[in-house]
Design an enzyme around this catalytic site. Structure first.
Site, PDB file in Angstrom:
ATOM      1  N   HIS A 155      79.406  65.039  78.421  1.00 20.36           N
ATOM      2  CA  HIS A 155      78.189  65.464  79.118  1.00 20.36           C
ATOM      3  C   HIS A 155      77.539  66.549  78.264  1.00 20.36           C
ATOM      4  CE1 HIS A 155      75.617  65.941  82.730  1.00 20.36           C
ATOM      5  NE2 HIS A 155      75.464  67.152  82.250  1.00 20.36           N
ATOM      6  N   CYS A 156      76.312  66.287  77.825  1.00 20.20           N
ATOM      7  CA  CYS A 156      75.633  67.187  76.893  1.00 20.20           C
ATOM      8  C   CYS A 156      74.604  68.045  77.631  1.00 20.20           C
ATOM      9  CB  CYS A 156      74.941  66.383  75.791  1.00 20.20           C
ATOM     10  SG  CYS A 156      74.091  67.413  74.574  1.00 20.20           S
ATOM     11  N   PRO A 157      74.783  69.365  77.653  1.00 22.10           N
ATOM     12  CA  PRO A 157      73.796  70.227  78.333  1.00 22.10           C
ATOM     13  C   PRO A 157      72.448  70.256  77.624  1.00 22.10           C
ATOM     14  CG  PRO A 157      75.421  71.553  77.161  1.00 22.10           C
ATOM     15  CD  PRO A 157      75.906  70.147  77.087  1.00 22.10           C
TER      16      PRO A 157
END
Length: 359
Positions: A155-157
């Site tokens: 999950h990439c912020p």
């Protein structure tokens, strides 16, 4: 309408806060566009040919970069098909069985006709309590999105999205074009950056934009180079970030090269068979995200992969989904029995049928 409770307010605040990294990147990109196009190219570059060349090349890279970033952010992560979700009766049965061996027996019965080959570290069927489904191979539950993501990478912020099967190609292209974007800016800005330090530029606000543009592009180039290089390595090995930290487990145990098919096929798994679509942020990955071809344990990942058949499953909507046949590893029992019979008939074993016993 009643006002949202404390829990609803917290969720709304979290959703808003998660867009801050995306907003930060967007502001940096918008400023870099103004600084490069207006302050550097239009105001500072005197040679007309150089000015036109820089503007044309810059805008080509800029469009590809923004396109890939947009696709990475707004492409919805894919979730498992309905075939992997448990029916109401199966859910009731699981709740009655608890967490013992009977629980696993129920899961094994449900997974019998599904292309599920990976296991938990203890050898059990992977099951998601939150989504109440059997996890397809390479599928993981994202705690941020609160749902199972097919071929989840991380999950990439910075994109406020899960990177998985549906948008991993876009993410890799986003890294590639953002790196190219920064390198191009650094290379074309260097001469004017040097002129800034030698007092060769007029005393205008353009020189401050040129100064900070060079530092920002050079700094981002270093970090993007390492990140892009790492994901290129993952693509070549056909692994996700999660699988790089913990190898997937099969019936015979963990195998870090379990999904590796060789360099060429590994790249095609992400980018597709049509090379014309490789540099474009359009979906071209192979498969449906629920099933993936596997290879033999300890097989050289650079060697050509053995042919594997496919199974076809028709879901409730009448759509057919292609699933790979049982992994090569699981067909060894039959091959060993054939090899034994041939050895009895001819007195010698057939070298082509020599396969190590499954552990």
């Amino acid at each position: 309408m009643a006002p949202p409770g404390p829990g609803g307010m917290k969720r709304c605040c979290r959703r808003v806060l998660r867009w801050i990294p995306v907003l930060f990147i967007s502001v940096i990109v918008a400023w870099s566009y103004y600084a490069y196009v207006f302050q550097l190219c239009i105001e500072s570059i005197d040679n007309l040919g150089e000015k036109i060349t820089c503007l044309v090349v810059y805008h080509v890279i800029f469009v590809l970069f923004v396109w890939a970033y947009w696709q990475t952010i707004f492409t919805e992560p894919m979730n498992p098909l309905k075939e992997f979700h448990l029916s109401y009766a199966d859910r009731e049965l699981l709740e009655q069985e608890g967490r013992g061996e009977a629980h696993q027996e129920v899961l094994k019965r449900i997974a019998k006709d599904l292309p599920i080959y990976t296991r938990t570290l203890s050898g059990g069927i992977r099951y998601c309590d939150r989504c109440q489904l059997l996890k397809p191979d390479r599928c993981h539950h994202c705690s941020v999105c609160d749902k199972c993501i097919l071929k989840m990478d991380h999950h990439c912020p910075w994109v406020n999205n899960c990177v998985g099967f549906s948008n991993y190609k876009f993410f890799v292209l986003f890294l590639a074009y953002s790196l190219l974007y920064c390198i191009f800016i650094t290379a074309t800005d260097t001469r004017y950056f040097i002129r800034f330090w030698t007092n060769g530029l007029p005393d205008t606000q353009a020189k401050f934009h040129i100064l900070f543009l060079f530092f920002a592009a050079a700094m981002f180039s270093v970090s993007l180079f390492s990140l892009f290089g790492y994901h290129c390595w993952l693509v070549c090995k056909n692994r996700s970030t999660l699988e790089a930290f913990r190898a997937p487990a099969f019936r015979h145990g963990q195998d870090k090269n379990g999904f590796s098919l060789g360099l060429s096929k590994n790249i095609r798994q992400v980018f597709g068979d049509e090379k014309i679509f490789w540099p474009l942020p359009v979906f071209s990955s192979l498969g449906d995200g629920c099933s993936f071809p596997t290879c033999l344990v300890n097989q050289d990942p650079e060697q050509p992969n053995m042919s594997v058949g496919t199974n076809c499953m028709v879901n409730s909507t009448g759509e057919a989904h292609q699933f790979p046949a049982r992994p090569l590893r699981e067909s060894q029992t039959q091959l060993l029995s054939e090899a034994t019979s041939q050895k009895d008939q001819h007195g010698t074993s057939n070298p082509a049928m020599a396969i190590e016993n499954e552990t």
